[in-house]
Design an enzyme around this catalytic site. Structure first.
Site, PDB file in Angstrom:
ATOM      1  N   HIS A  30      22.833   7.675   1.202  1.00 19.45           N
ATOM      2  CA  HIS A  30      23.774   7.899   0.094  1.00 19.45           C
ATOM      3  C   HIS A  30      25.175   7.747   0.711  1.00 19.45           C
ATOM      4  O   HIS A  30      25.910   8.713   0.877  1.00 19.45           O
ATOM      5  CB  HIS A  30      23.553   9.296  -0.483  1.00 19.45           C
ATOM      6  CG  HIS A  30      24.208   9.551  -1.802  1.00 19.45           C
ATOM      7  ND1 HIS A  30      25.158   8.720  -2.363  1.00 19.45           N
ATOM      8  CD2 HIS A  30      24.063  10.580  -2.684  1.00 19.45           C
ATOM      9  CE1 HIS A  30      25.548   9.222  -3.524  1.00 19.45           C
ATOM     10  NE2 HIS A  30      24.896  10.341  -3.746  1.00 19.45           N
ATOM     11  N   ARG A  70      27.501  13.577 -10.788  1.00 19.31           N
ATOM     12  CA  ARG A  70      28.694  13.341  -9.994  1.00 19.31           C
ATOM     13  C   ARG A  70      28.898  11.869  -9.634  1.00 19.31           C
ATOM     14  O   ARG A  70      29.985  11.322  -9.819  1.00 19.31           O
ATOM     15  CB  ARG A  70      28.638  14.133  -8.665  1.00 19.31           C
ATOM     16  CG  ARG A  70      29.086  15.547  -8.748  1.00 19.31           C
ATOM     17  CD  ARG A  70      28.277  16.402  -7.803  1.00 19.31           C
ATOM     18  NE  ARG A  70      26.912  16.435  -8.295  1.00 19.31           N
ATOM     19  CZ  ARG A  70      26.502  17.317  -9.207  1.00 19.31           C
ATOM     20  NH1 ARG A  70      27.295  18.234  -9.618  1.00 19.31           N
ATOM     21  NH2 ARG A  70      25.270  17.269  -9.687  1.00 19.31           N
ATOM     22  N   LYS A  97       9.749  -2.938 -20.239  1.00 21.22           N
ATOM     23  CA  LYS A  97       8.892  -4.075 -20.609  1.00 21.22           C
ATOM     24  C   LYS A  97       8.324  -4.749 -19.372  1.00 21.22           C
ATOM     25  O   LYS A  97       7.685  -5.794 -19.464  1.00 21.22           O
ATOM     26  CB  LYS A  97       9.700  -5.105 -21.405  1.00 21.22           C
ATOM     27  CG  LYS A  97      10.331  -4.564 -22.673  1.00 21.22           C
ATOM     28  CD  LYS A  97      11.157  -5.689 -23.328  1.00 21.22           C
ATOM     29  CE  LYS A  97      12.258  -5.110 -24.199  1.00 21.22           C
ATOM     30  NZ  LYS A  97      13.268  -6.130 -24.512  1.00 21.22           N
TER      31      LYS A  97
HETATM   32  N1   CP Z   1      25.853  14.473  -5.013  1.00 18.91           N
HETATM   33  C1   CP Z   1      25.212  13.700  -5.906  1.00 18.91           C
HETATM   34  O1   CP Z   1      24.712  12.605  -5.585  1.00 18.91           O
HETATM   35  O2   CP Z   1      25.177  14.215  -7.167  1.00 18.91           O
HETATM   36  P1   CP Z   1      24.541  13.486  -8.417  1.00 18.91           P
HETATM   37  O3   CP Z   1      23.049  13.351  -8.168  1.00 18.91           O
HETATM   38  O4   CP Z   1      24.854  14.368  -9.602  1.00 18.91           O
HETATM   39  O5   CP Z   1      25.157  12.123  -8.546  1.00 18.91           O
END
Ligand code: CP
Length: 323
Positions: A148, A70, A99
């Site tokens: 995130h 995503r 490397k």
């Molecule tokens: N929600 C999310 O971060 O999904 P992915 O790990 O697929 O990017």
């Protein structure tokens, strides 16, 4: 070539403030309520109108050193929808990391090839390090179990779309609250709003104590439970998460807790949940969320994933000074 449509209402009202951490998007902690609302409103403009050409001539470098579907693809889609181009690092196994190249050197090199970098890395703090040395905006696409932030913006955008507001809601988190970076970012973001937070997890996957302290210092109302059925009737939003197998130092610990909470239609029916309950999940899911929920009005997780595109369009335009 169509002329780009400027994001006029956002430019007029808010001016050109420096976004996040020195113009980079590293942690949701770097955003106050106004900063968050500004991103959400820019995302709404992106969704409402075509802004093709806004980032013409700009290049997004994507460096994903952990798996992603995503985040990586919605960043690429967002950049292409704005007329920009994407330079993807590709499989890290085929790069000079193999490397022995350091992250710092790799960031300096990629920064020379693009205008903005989206970085996912297993180390907590990797994105902030990258922002210090890149000389151009860095967007944290997930750093270990830490943060995130772009997921959080799309989570908040989804909550506002499906519930009309963020203030006043009771938001329940269930699953891996220890290692889930989407949880950590969203818990902090909700402290900027008037929300009650309810945490449901096995005891060894509870919200880290540092984050609970942060809630207490912010005067945020929260409770912890291991009884999902008991709290479900109170919730407006249920945020389910996958048990993050890859972050467990000991596979036996993972085996003990996997499958701890499974949400399905029968559970919702037995608990008499609110009709207005909405179930979110950052995805991917494994077995914690039954597919028998997918065509119920409760399920908004696929819409949530789609919202990643306008939200990342907004963030790219903002860090590049175009919104
Ligand atoms: N929600 C999310 O971060 O999904 P992915 O790990 O697929 O990017």
């Amino acid at each position: 070539m169509r002329p780009p449509v400027a994001v006029q209402s956002v430019q007029k009202g808010a001016g050109r403030m420096v976004l996040g951490y020195k113009g980079s998007v590293i942690s949701i902690r770097d955003f106050d309520r106004d900063g968050i609302l500004r991103v959400l409103s820019t995302a709404a403009h992106m969704e409402a109108e075509d802004h093709y050409g806004l980032l013409e001539g700009r290049i997004l470098g994507t460096m994903f050193l952990e798996p992603s579907t995503r985040t990586r693809l919605s960043f690429a889609s967002a950049m292409m929808k704005l007329g920009g181009k994407v330079l993807d690092l590709g499989d890290p196994e085929l790069t000079s990391f193999k490397k022995g190249e350091s992250l710092s050197d790799a960031i300096r090199i990629v920064a020379g090839y693009c205008d903005v970098i989206a970085l996912r890395h297993p180390w907590e703090g990797a994105a902030r390090l990258a922002a210090e040395i890149a000389g151009r905006p860095v967007i944290n696409a997930g750093d270990g179990a830490n943060q995130h932030p772009t997921q959080t913006f799309l989570d908040l955008y989804t909550i506002r779309k499906v519930r009309g507001q963020i203030d006043g809601l009771t938001v329940g988190f269930v699953g891996d609250l220890k290692y889930g970076r989407t949880v950590h970012s969203l818990v902090t973001a909700l402290t900027r709003f008037d929300c009650r937070q309810v945490f449901v997890s096995p005891p060894n996957l509870a919200v880290p104590s540092g984050l609970l302290r942060e809630l207490e210092e912010s005067g945020v109302s929260y409770e912890q439970s291991d009884d999902l059925a008991g709290v479900l009737p109170e919730l407006d939003i249920l945020y389910s998460t996958r048990i993050q197998q890859e972050r467990f130092p000991d596979i036996i610990e993972y085996e003990r807790v996997k499958g701890a909470y499974r949400i399905d239609r029968a559970l919702l029916e037995s608990c008499v949940v609110k009709d207005s309950l909405r179930i979110m999940h950052p995805l991917p899911r494994v077995d914690e969320l039954s597919p028998d929920l997918d065509d119920t009005p409760y399920a908004v997780y696929f819409e949530q994933a789609r919202n990643g595109v306008p939200v990342r369009q907004a963030l790219l335009a903002m860090v590049l000074g175009k919104a």
